[in-house]
Each structure stands twice: as structure tokens, then as C-alpha cells.
Scaffold this motif. Structure first.
Motif, short mmCIF file in Angstrom:
data_model
loop_
_atom_site.label_atom_id
_atom_site.label_comp_id
_atom_site.label_asym_id
_atom_site.label_seq_id
_atom_site.Cartn_x
_atom_site.Cartn_y
_atom_site.Cartn_z
N HIS A 102 0.85 -1.19 0.00
CA HIS A 102 0.00 0.00 0.00
C HIS A 102 0.89 1.24 0.00
O HIS A 102 1.29 1.70 -1.05
CB HIS A 102 -0.96 -0.02 1.18
CG HIS A 102 -2.05 -1.04 1.04
ND1 HIS A 102 -1.89 -2.36 1.39
CD2 HIS A 102 -3.32 -0.93 0.58
CE1 HIS A 102 -3.01 -3.03 1.14
NE2 HIS A 102 -3.89 -2.17 0.65
N HIS A 103 1.23 1.75 1.17
CA HIS A 103 2.08 2.93 1.25
C HIS A 103 3.57 2.54 1.28
O HIS A 103 3.95 1.56 1.91
CB HIS A 103 1.79 3.72 2.53
CG HIS A 103 0.42 4.32 2.59
ND1 HIS A 103 0.07 5.47 1.92
CD2 HIS A 103 -0.69 3.92 3.25
CE1 HIS A 103 -1.19 5.75 2.15
NE2 HIS A 103 -1.68 4.83 2.96
N VAL A 104 4.39 3.36 0.62
CA VAL A 104 5.84 3.26 0.73
C VAL A 104 6.35 4.68 1.00
O VAL A 104 6.25 5.56 0.14
CB VAL A 104 6.48 2.70 -0.54
CG1 VAL A 104 8.01 2.65 -0.39
CG2 VAL A 104 5.93 1.31 -0.86
N ARG A 105 6.86 4.91 2.21
CA ARG A 105 7.32 6.26 2.55
C ARG A 105 8.32 6.16 3.71
O ARG A 105 8.28 5.22 4.50
CB ARG A 105 6.15 7.15 2.93
CG ARG A 105 5.27 6.62 4.03
CD ARG A 105 3.94 7.36 4.08
NE ARG A 105 3.06 6.83 5.11
CZ ARG A 105 1.74 6.99 5.14
NH1 ARG A 105 1.15 7.68 4.19
NH2 ARG A 105 1.02 6.49 6.12
N PRO A 106 9.23 7.13 3.80
CA PRO A 106 10.26 7.08 4.83
C PRO A 106 9.72 7.48 6.19
O PRO A 106 8.64 8.04 6.33
CB PRO A 106 11.29 8.09 4.33
CG PRO A 106 10.50 9.06 3.50
CD PRO A 106 9.40 8.26 2.88
N PRO A 146 10.90 2.93 2.10
CA PRO A 146 11.61 2.69 0.84
C PRO A 146 12.78 1.71 1.01
O PRO A 146 13.03 0.88 0.13
CB PRO A 146 12.08 4.08 0.42
CG PRO A 146 11.09 5.00 1.05
CD PRO A 146 10.75 4.38 2.37
N ASP A 147 13.50 1.83 2.13
CA ASP A 147 14.62 0.92 2.36
C ASP A 147 14.15 -0.53 2.41
O ASP A 147 14.81 -1.42 1.86
CB ASP A 147 15.32 1.28 3.66
CG ASP A 147 16.44 0.31 4.00
OD1 ASP A 147 17.46 0.30 3.29
OD2 ASP A 147 16.28 -0.46 4.98
N PHE A 148 13.01 -0.78 3.06
CA PHE A 148 12.54 -2.15 3.13
C PHE A 148 12.05 -2.65 1.77
O PHE A 148 12.20 -3.83 1.45
CB PHE A 148 11.45 -2.33 4.18
CG PHE A 148 11.11 -3.78 4.42
CD1 PHE A 148 12.04 -4.64 4.97
CD2 PHE A 148 9.87 -4.29 4.06
CE1 PHE A 148 11.75 -5.99 5.17
CE2 PHE A 148 9.57 -5.62 4.27
CZ PHE A 148 10.51 -6.48 4.82
N LEU A 149 11.46 -1.78 0.97
CA LEU A 149 11.10 -2.19 -0.39
C LEU A 149 12.36 -2.59 -1.16
O LEU A 149 12.36 -3.62 -1.85
CB LEU A 149 10.38 -1.06 -1.12
CG LEU A 149 10.04 -1.34 -2.59
CD1 LEU A 149 9.11 -2.55 -2.73
CD2 LEU A 149 9.42 -0.11 -3.24
N ASP A 150 13.42 -1.81 -1.04
CA ASP A 150 14.68 -2.15 -1.71
C ASP A 150 15.20 -3.49 -1.22
O ASP A 150 15.59 -4.35 -2.03
CB ASP A 150 15.71 -1.04 -1.44
CG ASP A 150 17.03 -1.31 -2.12
OD1 ASP A 150 17.12 -1.08 -3.34
OD2 ASP A 150 17.97 -1.76 -1.43
N ARG A 151 15.17 -3.71 0.10
CA ARG A 151 15.65 -4.98 0.64
C ARG A 151 14.76 -6.14 0.21
O ARG A 151 15.23 -7.26 -0.02
CB ARG A 151 15.73 -4.90 2.17
CG ARG A 151 16.89 -4.05 2.67
CD ARG A 151 17.04 -4.16 4.17
NE ARG A 151 16.02 -3.41 4.88
CZ ARG A 151 15.41 -3.81 5.98
NH1 ARG A 151 15.68 -5.02 6.48
NH2 ARG A 151 14.52 -3.06 6.57
N THR A 152 13.46 -5.88 0.09
CA THR A 152 12.54 -6.92 -0.37
C THR A 152 12.89 -7.38 -1.78
O THR A 152 12.97 -8.59 -2.05
CB THR A 152 11.09 -6.38 -0.34
OG1 THR A 152 10.72 -6.10 1.01
CG2 THR A 152 10.12 -7.37 -0.94
N HIS A 211 8.16 7.47 -3.89
CA HIS A 211 9.16 6.67 -3.18
C HIS A 211 9.34 5.26 -3.72
O HIS A 211 10.46 4.73 -3.69
CB HIS A 211 8.81 6.62 -1.68
CG HIS A 211 8.76 7.95 -1.03
ND1 HIS A 211 9.87 8.75 -0.88
CD2 HIS A 211 7.73 8.64 -0.48
CE1 HIS A 211 9.54 9.87 -0.28
NE2 HIS A 211 8.25 9.83 -0.01
N ALA A 212 8.26 4.63 -4.18
CA ALA A 212 8.39 3.25 -4.65
C ALA A 212 8.89 3.18 -6.09
O ALA A 212 9.77 2.38 -6.41
CB ALA A 212 7.05 2.52 -4.54
N ALA A 213 8.33 4.02 -6.96
CA ALA A 213 8.65 3.91 -8.39
C ALA A 213 10.15 4.02 -8.68
O ALA A 213 10.68 3.24 -9.49
CB ALA A 213 7.85 4.94 -9.18
#
Length: 356
Positions: A46-50, A66-72, A115-117
Motif C-alpha cells: 500500500h504505502h511506501v514512505r520514509p 523505501p529501504d525495506f522495499l529495496d531490501r525486499t 518513493h516506490a517507483a
């Protein structure tokens, strides 16, 4: 886990966290994963934000950094998954091959573009954004966020209609959290019209108009068109107004699904062949909704019923499970467990299909 979690939610999240740690410690994600894991998995965001959630953040499970999306994305590929677009899912289910992950984002939040894109582009990862047409028009009811904001601003919460009236203090973070849980649980179990009306009352009492948060938080049609220049983005439909479809008559459900798609396709100038059912649990989408999506010609439709995708799902493309990437569990242990499929052996009681 937020220190603000209510006792019931805290116990649940602690149980989940303990389970993820146990799977990691026993390495069950590695030795049991080949049995539990399906051909692929659809991840939900849903949301991706610092930033960390504040002291009062009852919807923080819907937010990752965003860091966790990158790690994912790094861990997904490290574990041997291929990231594919949703268009490719039916074919991959049918023929098998390398395990895959599909990335989906619900509702159309502006932070997805901000942040996600950039992270998804950097990883060359295709993704699908499910758009609620009223949200993109700036007039939809993000009622779960309205409820959060109202309780943040009020020091007492009263809902006097219904079988069990609510009258609770909301003076500090802990009290506000308990009030949110009580109101959410009460309203979510009843008619949607009552839920929307009571949250509108609380919003007015708190000094803001219901239906205004979409303009603050969601991408406009113009912003969505800008985002659509990215070849990695696929747009899907998420209805007109984000209703719990199963609580409405068939004509209303059909209109929400069909006209939501029509509006997205017209505004963004591209075909829309994928659907996400709002809320997506069995109380919001079931056999009737699956049939509507199929009859309306969608290629796929996704739920929030948890689980991996197996070969048999090729015959149930309008009742696909997903795995939520939960903001309370932004750890490698949690993600590894979810990717392995091991938690769903217990969750789904050994069933590979949950399509009723």
C-alpha cells in the motif's frame, strides 16, 4: 511493532513475529519451502514512505519504508524468484518454470510514485498499481484513514447507535488505539452504509470533511498519466469507490467493477484487464464477485486471502491469493518466511486453494 498497538493487535503481531523467528531459526523456510512454496506469489503493498510511524498509527501495517522495499526486491531475487508483470502470470501458472513474484500496489497513493517507483525502476522490476477511480478524482472515502485522523483529533469517541454503543476516552496514544480498534471492529462487521455514516460523523466532529483525504494522499489522473510513461507500470482496476463488494447487491457490485475499469481505461488511455477486490477478504469478495470479474472479461482478479499460487490456480484466475508485505514485520526473517510459503501451511490448514 508500534508501541501504540492495542493489546489484541499486539498479541497477534507478537505471535506472527515469533513464528517468523522460529521459521528462520529452524531454517524451515529452506528445508520445508520446496514443499510449501507454490509456482509463484503475488505480493501486496500500500504505502511506501520514509520515517517511523508516530505514537498513534493504527494503519501502520499498511506502510513500509523505501529501504525495506529495496531490501525486499534484493531478497526476492537472492532467493531465486523472477519478478514478472501481472500480464505474464496466467501463462506462468499454466506452464510452470522458475518461481516468480508479482508486485502489486493498491489504491493509488502518491507515495507510490514518489518513493516506490524510483526503487522499482532501479531494480528493473515490473509492477501493477490498482487504481480506485474516485480516489484519483479526489473525492473517495479513505474511511480507515478518516477514522484514524478523527480519533487523533478527538479526546472522546462516542457512537450511540447499534446494539453495543461505544463511549471511550481517547486522551493519549494508548486510549486512541483502543478506541480505533473498538470502532473499527464494530463498524466493519455491519452494513457499509452505517460505517461510512458514523465515520463521517466523527470526521465532522473532528473538524474535517469526509472524502477529502483522497485529494491529499492519492495520485490524480494527471499524475497517473505521468507515471504511466514508465514501461514497468501496469494499471489495474480497484472499483469506483472501494466498497466491500459482497455487502452490496449484485447490480451495485457489477457497476463498481465495470465502471471503475471503464474510468481508469478512459483516463489513462490503455486497456485495463486486471482487478483487485477492495479489502479482498472473504467478507468483501467471494464466489459472486469472482464470477462477475470473470464475466466482465478480466484476465485476473486478486484477493487478500493469504497464500501462494499453485498450478490449480490456473483454473481460478479471478480468485487469486496474495501475500501482504506488512509494515509491522519489516524484517528479513518475516519476508523469507512469507516467500517460503511455510506460514500458509498452518494458516490455510494445508489447503492450496481457497476460492469459495
Amino acid at each position: 511493532m508500534s508501541s501504540l498497538d492495542t493489546p489484541a493487535l499486539s498479541r497477534r503481531h507478537r505471535l506472527f513475529a515469533a513464528g517468523f523467528r522460529a521459521i528462520a531459526a529452524s531454517r524451515a523456510d529452506l528445508w520445508l519451502g520446496p514443499v510449501a512454496r507454490g509456482r509463484g506469489v503475488v505480493l501486496t503493498f500500500h504505502h511506501v514512505r520514509p520515517g517511523a510511524p508516530g505514537a498513534y498509527a493504527p494503519n501502520s501495517l499498511l506502510t513500509i519504508t523505501p529501504d525495506f522495499l529495496d531490501r525486499t526486491l534484493r531478497l526476492v531475487r537472492a532467493r531465486g524468484f523472477e519478478i514478472i508483470g501481472l500480464d505474464a502470470l496466467p501463462g506462468r501458472l499454466a506452464r510452470g518454470g522458475r518461481p516468480f513474484v508479482v508486485l502489486t500496489f493498491d489504491d493509488g497513493y502518491r507515495d507510490n510514485a514518489e518513493h516506490a517507483a524510483p526503487i522499482l525502476r532501479r531494480h528493473d522490476a515490473p509492477w501493477t498499481l490498482f487504481v480506485t477511480s474516485d480516489f484519483a478524482s479526489g473525492r473517495g472515502r479513505l474511511w480507515w484513514l478518516e477514522l484514524e485522523r478523527a480519533i487523533r483529533r478527538l479526546d472522546r469517541i462516542r457512537i450511540v447507535d447499534g446494539i453495543d454503543p461505544i463511549d471511550l476516552p481517547a486522551r493519549d496514544a494508548a486510549e486512541k488505539s483502543r478506541a480505533f480498534e473498538a470502532v473499527y471492529r464494530s463498524l466493519r462487521s455491519g452494513p457499509e452504509a452505517r460505517l461510512l455514516a458514523r465515520i463521517a460523523d466523527l470526521s465532522a466532529e473532528a473538524g474535517f470533511a469526509p472524502g477529502t483525504l483522497a485529494g491529499e494522499l492519492c495520485l490524480t489522473w494527471s499524475e497517473l498519466r505521468d507515471l504511466g510513461r514508465d514501461p514497468g507500470v501496469t494499471f489495474g482496476a480497484h472499483t469506483i469507490s472501494h466498497p466491500m463488494l459482497a455487502k452490496h447487491d449484485a447490480a451495485t457490485a457489477r457497476r463498481e467493477i465495470a465502471e471503475g475499469r471503464t474510468r481508469v481505461a478512459a483516463e489513462l488511455g490503455r486497456p485495463v484487464i486486471h482487478l483487485s477486490y477492495p479489502l479482498g477478504d472473504p467478507t468483501s469478495a467471494g464466489g459472486r464477485e469472482f464470477g462477475l470479474a470473470r464475466d466482465l472479461g478480466f484476465a485476473t482478479a486478486v484477493t487478500t486471502r493469504p497464500g501462494h499460487l499453485f498450478a490449480a490456480h490456473a483454473a481460478h484466475l479471478h480468485a487469486l491469493p496474495r501475500v501482504s508485505v506488512n509494515g509491522h514485520h519489516q524484517t528479513e526473517a518475516a519476508l523469507s518466511a512469507l516467500l517460503s510459503g511455510v506460514p500458509f501451511l498452518a494458516w490455510n490448514r494445508g489447503r492450496r486453494l481457497n476460492v469459495g
